[in-house]
Scaffold this motif. Structure first.
Motif, PDB file in Angstrom:
ATOM      1  N   TYR A 133     -45.869   9.588  11.487  1.00 45.08           N
ATOM      2  CA  TYR A 133     -44.437   9.496  11.203  1.00 45.08           C
ATOM      3  C   TYR A 133     -44.246   9.696   9.702  1.00 45.08           C
ATOM      4  O   TYR A 133     -44.914   9.060   8.892  1.00 45.08           O
ATOM      5  N   ASN A 134     -43.333  10.594   9.327  1.00 46.33           N
ATOM      6  CA  ASN A 134     -43.082  10.874   7.909  1.00 46.33           C
ATOM      7  C   ASN A 134     -41.677  10.416   7.543  1.00 46.33           C
ATOM      8  O   ASN A 134     -40.719  11.166   7.728  1.00 46.33           O
ATOM      9  N   PRO A 135     -41.525   9.207   7.060  1.00 40.26           N
ATOM     10  CA  PRO A 135     -40.180   8.732   6.720  1.00 40.26           C
ATOM     11  C   PRO A 135     -39.560   9.530   5.583  1.00 40.26           C
ATOM     12  O   PRO A 135     -38.359   9.718   5.537  1.00 40.26           O
ATOM     13  N   ILE A 136     -40.371   9.979   4.683  1.00 43.18           N
ATOM     14  CA  ILE A 136     -39.953  10.857   3.590  1.00 43.18           C
ATOM     15  C   ILE A 136     -41.008  11.949   3.432  1.00 43.18           C
ATOM     16  O   ILE A 136     -42.159  11.744   3.817  1.00 43.18           O
ATOM     17  N   PRO A 137     -40.627  13.087   2.873  1.00 44.12           N
ATOM     18  CA  PRO A 137     -41.566  14.205   2.895  1.00 44.12           C
ATOM     19  C   PRO A 137     -42.938  13.921   2.307  1.00 44.12           C
ATOM     20  O   PRO A 137     -43.932  14.441   2.793  1.00 44.12           O
ATOM     21  N   TRP A 138     -43.015  13.117   1.288  1.00 43.57           N
ATOM     22  CA  TRP A 138     -44.328  12.936   0.642  1.00 43.57           C
ATOM     23  C   TRP A 138     -45.114  11.744   1.170  1.00 43.57           C
ATOM     24  O   TRP A 138     -46.184  11.431   0.682  1.00 43.57           O
ATOM     25  N   PRO A 192     -56.812   3.416  14.116  1.00 46.03           N
ATOM     26  CA  PRO A 192     -56.613   3.640  12.671  1.00 46.03           C
ATOM     27  C   PRO A 192     -55.175   3.368  12.255  1.00 46.03           C
ATOM     28  O   PRO A 192     -54.243   3.595  13.033  1.00 46.03           O
ATOM     29  N   LEU A 193     -55.016   2.877  11.055  1.00 45.84           N
ATOM     30  CA  LEU A 193     -53.686   2.706  10.453  1.00 45.84           C
ATOM     31  C   LEU A 193     -53.781   3.272   9.040  1.00 45.84           C
ATOM     32  O   LEU A 193     -54.486   2.716   8.201  1.00 45.84           O
ATOM     33  N   HIS A 194     -53.083   4.372   8.808  1.00 49.28           N
ATOM     34  CA  HIS A 194     -53.220   5.029   7.503  1.00 49.28           C
ATOM     35  C   HIS A 194     -51.873   5.304   6.859  1.00 49.28           C
ATOM     36  O   HIS A 194     -50.881   5.548   7.537  1.00 49.28           O
ATOM     37  N   LEU A 195     -51.911   5.255   5.560  1.00 46.57           N
ATOM     38  CA  LEU A 195     -50.741   5.633   4.758  1.00 46.57           C
ATOM     39  C   LEU A 195     -51.149   6.888   3.984  1.00 46.57           C
ATOM     40  O   LEU A 195     -52.167   6.887   3.302  1.00 46.57           O
ATOM     41  N   TYR A 196     -50.351   7.944   4.127  1.00 44.39           N
ATOM     42  CA  TYR A 196     -50.710   9.207   3.469  1.00 44.39           C
ATOM     43  C   TYR A 196     -49.713   9.593   2.389  1.00 44.39           C
ATOM     44  O   TYR A 196     -48.505   9.517   2.603  1.00 44.39           O
ATOM     45  N   PHE A 197     -50.236  10.002   1.271  1.00 46.77           N
ATOM     46  CA  PHE A 197     -49.433  10.697   0.270  1.00 46.77           C
ATOM     47  C   PHE A 197     -49.679  12.176   0.547  1.00 46.77           C
ATOM     48  O   PHE A 197     -50.827  12.590   0.661  1.00 46.77           O
ATOM     49  N   GLN A 198     -48.636  12.949   0.624  1.00 47.69           N
ATOM     50  CA  GLN A 198     -48.855  14.326   1.055  1.00 47.69           C
ATOM     51  C   GLN A 198     -47.903  15.291   0.357  1.00 47.69           C
ATOM     52  O   GLN A 198     -46.834  14.910  -0.106  1.00 47.69           O
ATOM     53  N   THR A 199     -48.334  16.523   0.320  1.00 51.98           N
ATOM     54  CA  THR A 199     -47.455  17.547  -0.234  1.00 51.98           C
ATOM     55  C   THR A 199     -46.427  17.906   0.825  1.00 51.98           C
ATOM     56  O   THR A 199     -46.713  17.879   2.019  1.00 51.98           O
ATOM     57  N   PHE A 257     -54.314  10.392  -7.212  1.00 54.42           N
ATOM     58  CA  PHE A 257     -54.038  11.772  -6.858  1.00 54.42           C
ATOM     59  C   PHE A 257     -52.655  11.871  -6.213  1.00 54.42           C
ATOM     60  O   PHE A 257     -51.846  12.732  -6.540  1.00 54.42           O
ATOM     61  N   GLY A 258     -52.416  10.907  -5.317  1.00 57.90           N
ATOM     62  CA  GLY A 258     -51.130  10.882  -4.629  1.00 57.90           C
ATOM     63  C   GLY A 258     -49.980  10.680  -5.575  1.00 57.90           C
ATOM     64  O   GLY A 258     -49.001  11.428  -5.567  1.00 57.90           O
ATOM     65  N   PHE A 259     -50.094   9.713  -6.459  1.00 61.04           N
ATOM     66  CA  PHE A 259     -48.995   9.388  -7.363  1.00 61.04           C
ATOM     67  C   PHE A 259     -48.708  10.513  -8.353  1.00 61.04           C
ATOM     68  O   PHE A 259     -47.563  10.812  -8.632  1.00 61.04           O
ATOM     69  N   TYR A 260     -49.772  11.131  -8.860  1.00 60.51           N
ATOM     70  CA  TYR A 260     -49.556  12.117  -9.907  1.00 60.51           C
ATOM     71  C   TYR A 260     -49.332  13.534  -9.398  1.00 60.51           C
ATOM     72  O   TYR A 260     -48.847  14.380 -10.110  1.00 60.51           O
TER      73      TYR A 260
END
Lengths: 186, 438
Positions: free
Chosen positions: B265-270, B326-333, B54-57
Motif C-alpha cells: 500500500y502506497n499512502p504517498i508516492p515515496w 513480513p512487515l516493511h516500510l519502503y522509501f521509494q522513487t 538513502f531514503g531520506f536523501y
C-alpha cells in the motif's frame, strides 16, 4: 591475598582467557563475599558475582591504571547489588526506623576480645534488616561517607546515620551476648 | 572510625566464599554471547542506516511547502501546492492547483519531452513552431512571486526559474503560462485539447502524472528469496558449552529460502507499506566428525530419514519450516521513470510449523547422546527478525519487476530461552518478485 599485577590487567584487556581465569580465581571469593554482605543470600550472591565479572571483563578496557583495581571491581559489584536490591524491593527502610533516636553506648570497647568467627560475623550481618545491612556495609565495611550513602540510596544523611546506629546497636548486642556466653563457659 | 567498625570490618573481610566451579564458564559464555549480539546489532545498525539515509536523501521530496487556504486566496486562485526538488537530477517541479483539477506546469517549453511517447512528436512540433514567439512578460503573476518570496525564503531559488510567458498558438491565440525551468516533464493528459484550444489558460492544462504510484496505491505480488547466515550458537545453561561448541564447529552455515505473496500500500508516492505471507525454510547440513561420533549413542527408536552414516562421520540435515509474515516500510522513487529504487526496513515474523533436528541429552562428558528429535515446542513460537532491503524496480505498464539484496538479523533465538543453547542468525541474501499495480 595475591596481588593483581599490571601485566595481568593488560592481558585481561586483550581478553586473554587464561589471564581472565587467573583474575577470576584471585577476585571471585572476595567479590562473592561482598555480594553476600549486601544481598544476604548465597544464590543471589553467586548470580551477582557472575554478573559483576561480566561487567568487569566487558569494561576492563575503560579501567585506568592509576586507580585501585580491586576497589574498582568491588565497586562494580556493590553497584550491581544495590541495583538488584532496588529492583526487588520498593522500600527497604521501615518508617518507624526513620525516627530512631537511640544512641549507642560507645563504651563497649572491649568487644574486640570476643572470639567471634569471621563466618559468624558475616552471618550475623546477613540477619540484619535490609536497610540496616546496606548502610552498615557501606559505612563500616566499605568505608563510604554518609553523604555518599545518602546519594547512592536516595535517602537523607540523617536517615543514613540513624540506620547505621541501629545496625551497630543490634550487632553490638549480638557481640555482647556472645561475650556473655564465653564468660559463662569460663 | 572507632574500634568496633574496624574489628567488624576485619572479621567480615577475612571471609572468602567459594564460587561455584561452573561459574567461570558461565561468565565466559555470557561474554561470548554479548560479543556476538553486539556484532549482530552493529551489522544491523549499518544495514538499517544505509537504506534510511538513502531514503531520506534521495527519495523524499525536499522543500515541500504546503500553503494554507489563505495563501491560495492571495494567489488569486492559483496556488503553489507543492514544490519538490530532486537533487540528484537537478529537477524542480511546481504543482499548481486551482481547486480542481491539479495542474502541473511543464518543463522548459522548448525542451518538452512528454513521458507519453505518442505525444512527443506533436509537442515538439508545436514547441518548435511557437517557441520563438514566446515572450516573457512581467505580469500580475510577478506580484504573486514576490508575495511568495517575502513569505518563504526557501522559494528564492525557484523564483528565479519562474517567469510568466505568453505563447501564441498556430491560430495566433494566446496562452498564458508559467514557465519553470528544470522541471521534470509530465505527460499531458488532454493533449488534443491543449493543442487545438484557441485560448489555453492555466485552467485548461490537465496534466496527468504517468505511472505514478499516487494513482496506483495498491499492489499485490509474488516473491521468492534466498539467503545464507552463519550460525551463532551460545550456551544457555551451565554445562551446555560443550553442546554449543559442537554446534558452532559442525553446523556452521544456515541457508534459507522463502516463497510467498505480498501486498503493498502506497499512502504517498515515496512511501510504501508492505505485508504478506510466505513459506519460509531454514536448512543446515551438520557434519559431526568421526572422532566425536565414536561415542554417539542413538536410542533404538531414533532415526532421521535423511541421516546417513559414513566411516568418517555423520551428516545430519537440520530443517525448520515456518510461516512467515513480513512487515516493511519502503522509501521509494516515484516511478515516473521506468526504473526505480526502493529501500525498506521492517520486521519479519516466523511461526514454526515443522522441525527436523536433534537434541543432545548427555553433554557433560564426551558422549554426545542424540536422544530425541527436536519438535516445534522447543522452538520460539514467534521468531522476530529485523530486516533491511534494497530493491531495484522496473515498471512495465501495471506490472513491476523487482529484485535486490537484503539483510536480516534474528533478534530472538531460534530455540526457546529454556533450551540448552541459543541460536541466532543474520541472513544476507537476495529477493526477487513481481507486483501488479491496481
Amino acid at each position: 591475598m595475591t596481588k593483581i599485577s599490571e601485566s595481568l590487567i593488560q592481558e585481561c584487556k586483550k581478553q586473554k582467557r587464561t589471564a581472565m581465569a587467573e583474575l577470576y580465581t584471585i577476585l571471585a571469593p572476595s567479590i562473592k563475599t561482598t555480594c553476600y554482605r549486601y544481598v544476604a543470600n548465597v544464590e543471589d550472591a553467586e548470580d551477582l558475582m557472575q554478573e559483576s565479572f561480566i561487567q568487569i571483563f566487558s569494561n576492563i578496557s575503560k579501567y585506568k591504571i592509576e586507580r585501585n583495581f580491586e576497589g574498582w571491581c568491588h565497586r562494580i559489584a556493590i553497584n550491581l547489588c544495590l541495583k538488584s536490591i532496588r529492583k526487588n524491593k520498593n522500600k527497604f527502610f521501615t518508617s518507624e526506623l526513620e525516627h530512631l533516636t537511640n544512641e549507642i553506648d560507645e563504651s563497649n570497647d572491649d568487644l574486640e576480645s570476643i572470639h567471634l568467627s569471621a563466618a559468624m560475623a558475616l552471618e550475623e550481618l546477613s540477619k540484619l534488616p535490609t536497610g540496616y545491612r546496606l548502610v552498615f556495609n557501606m559505612y563500616a565495611i566499605d568505608e563510604m561517607s554518609h553523604k555518599e550513602i545518602a546519594e547512592q540510596l536516595g535517602i537523607s544523611e540523617g536517615t543514613s546515620r540513624s540506620q547505621y546506629s541501629r545496625a551497630k546497636q543490634q550487632l553490638q548486642q549480638i557481640l555482647q551476648l556472645e561475650k556473655q556466653k564465653q564468660n559463662d563457659r569460663v | 572510625m572507632i574500634g568496633f567498625e574496624k574489628y567488624y570490618r576485619d572479621l567480615v573481610q577475612s571471609n572468602r566464599m567459594k564460587p561455584k566451579p561452573e561459574s567461570f564458564d558461565k561468565i565466559m559464555a555470557a561474554l561470548e554471547k554479548k560479543k556476538k549480539r553486539r556484532g549482530g546489532f552493529i551489522l544491523f545498525f549499518f544495514g538499517i542506516s544505509i537504506p534510511i539515509l538513502f531514503g531520506f536523501y534521495q527519495f523524499i521530496p525536499k522543500n515541500t511547502i504546503i500553503f494554507s487556504q489563505d495563501k491560495k486566496d492571495t494567489l488569486k486562485g492559483i496556488s503553489i501546492v507543492k514544490q519538490t526538488k530532486n537533487r540528484s537530477k537537478r529537477n524542480d517541479s511546481i504543482y499548481l492547483k486551482n481547486h480542481k483539477p491539479t495542474y502541473v506546469i511543464n518543463d522548459k517549453l522548448n525542451e518538452t519531452k512528454p513521458m507519453n511517447q505518442n505525444t512527443s512528436t506533436e509537442n515538439k512540433t508545436y514547441n518548435n513552431n511557437n517557441i520563438n514567439q514566446t515572450k516573457t512578460m512581467i505580469s500580475k503573476n510577478e506580484s504573486m512571486l514576490n508575495d511568495l518570496d517575502s513569505n518563504n525564503r526557501t522559494l528564492n531559488k525557484t523564483i528565479t526559474h519562474i517567469s510568466t510567458s505568453s505563447l501564441q498558438n498556430k491560430d495566433e491565440s494566446k496562452v498564458e503560462l508559467l514557465k519553470i525551468t528544470h522541471l521534470k516533464p509530465f505527460m499531458i493528459k488532454s493533449k488534443t485539447d491543449f493543442l487545438s484550444s484557441k485560448l489555453i489558460s492555466l485552467n485548461d492544462l490537465k496534466i496527468n502524472k504517468p505511472n505514478s504510484l499516487a494513482t496506483k496505491k495498491f499492489s499485490v505480488g509474488l516473491y521468492s528469496d534466498l539467503g545464507v547466515s552463519k550460525n551463532l550458537y551460545t550456551p544457555n545453561i551451565s554445562g551446555s558449552e560443550t553442546v554449543s561448541n559442537l554446534r558452532n564447529n559442525s553446523d556452521i552455515y544456515l541457508f534459507n529460502y522463502s516463497l510467498g505473496a505480498k501486498f503493498k500500500y502506497n499512502p504517498i508516492p515515496w512511501l510504501g507499506l508492505e505485508s504478506g505471507i510466505a513459506y519460509h525454510n531454514f536448512e543446515s547440513s551438520q557434519y559431526i566428525d568421526g572422532v566425536t561420533i565414536s561415542s554417539l549413542n542413538f536410542i533404538d527408536s531414533f532415526s532421521f530419514a535423511n541421516l546417513s552414516s559414513s566411516s568418517t562421520g555423520q551428516r545430519i540435515n537440520n530443517k525448520y519450516d515456518f510461516i512467515s509474515i513480513p512487515l516493511h516500510l519502503y522509501f521509494q522513487t516515484n516511478p515516473i521513470n521506468a526504473f526505480g529504487f526502493e529501500a525498506g526496513v521492517g520486521v519479519l515474523f516466523d511461526i514454526p510449523v515443522s522441525t527436523n533436528s536433534f537434541e543432545i541429552k548427555d553433554f557433560t562428558s564426551d558422549q554426545f547422546l542424540l536422544e530425541n528429535k527436536v519438535n516445534n515446542s522447543q522452538l520460539n513460537m514467534f521468531g522476530v527478525s529485523l530486516s533491511t532491503q534494497l530493491n531495484f524496480v522496473y515498471h512495465f505498464r501495471r506490472i513491476a519487476f523487482y529484485g535486490g539484496p537484503y539483510f536480516r538479523y534474528r533478534v530472538n533465538s531460534l530455540y526457546r530461552n529454556e533450551y540448552y543453547f541459543n541460536q541466532n542468525t543474520f541472513f544476507i541474501g537476495a529477493e526477487i518478485g513481481v507486483r501488479y499495480n491496481f
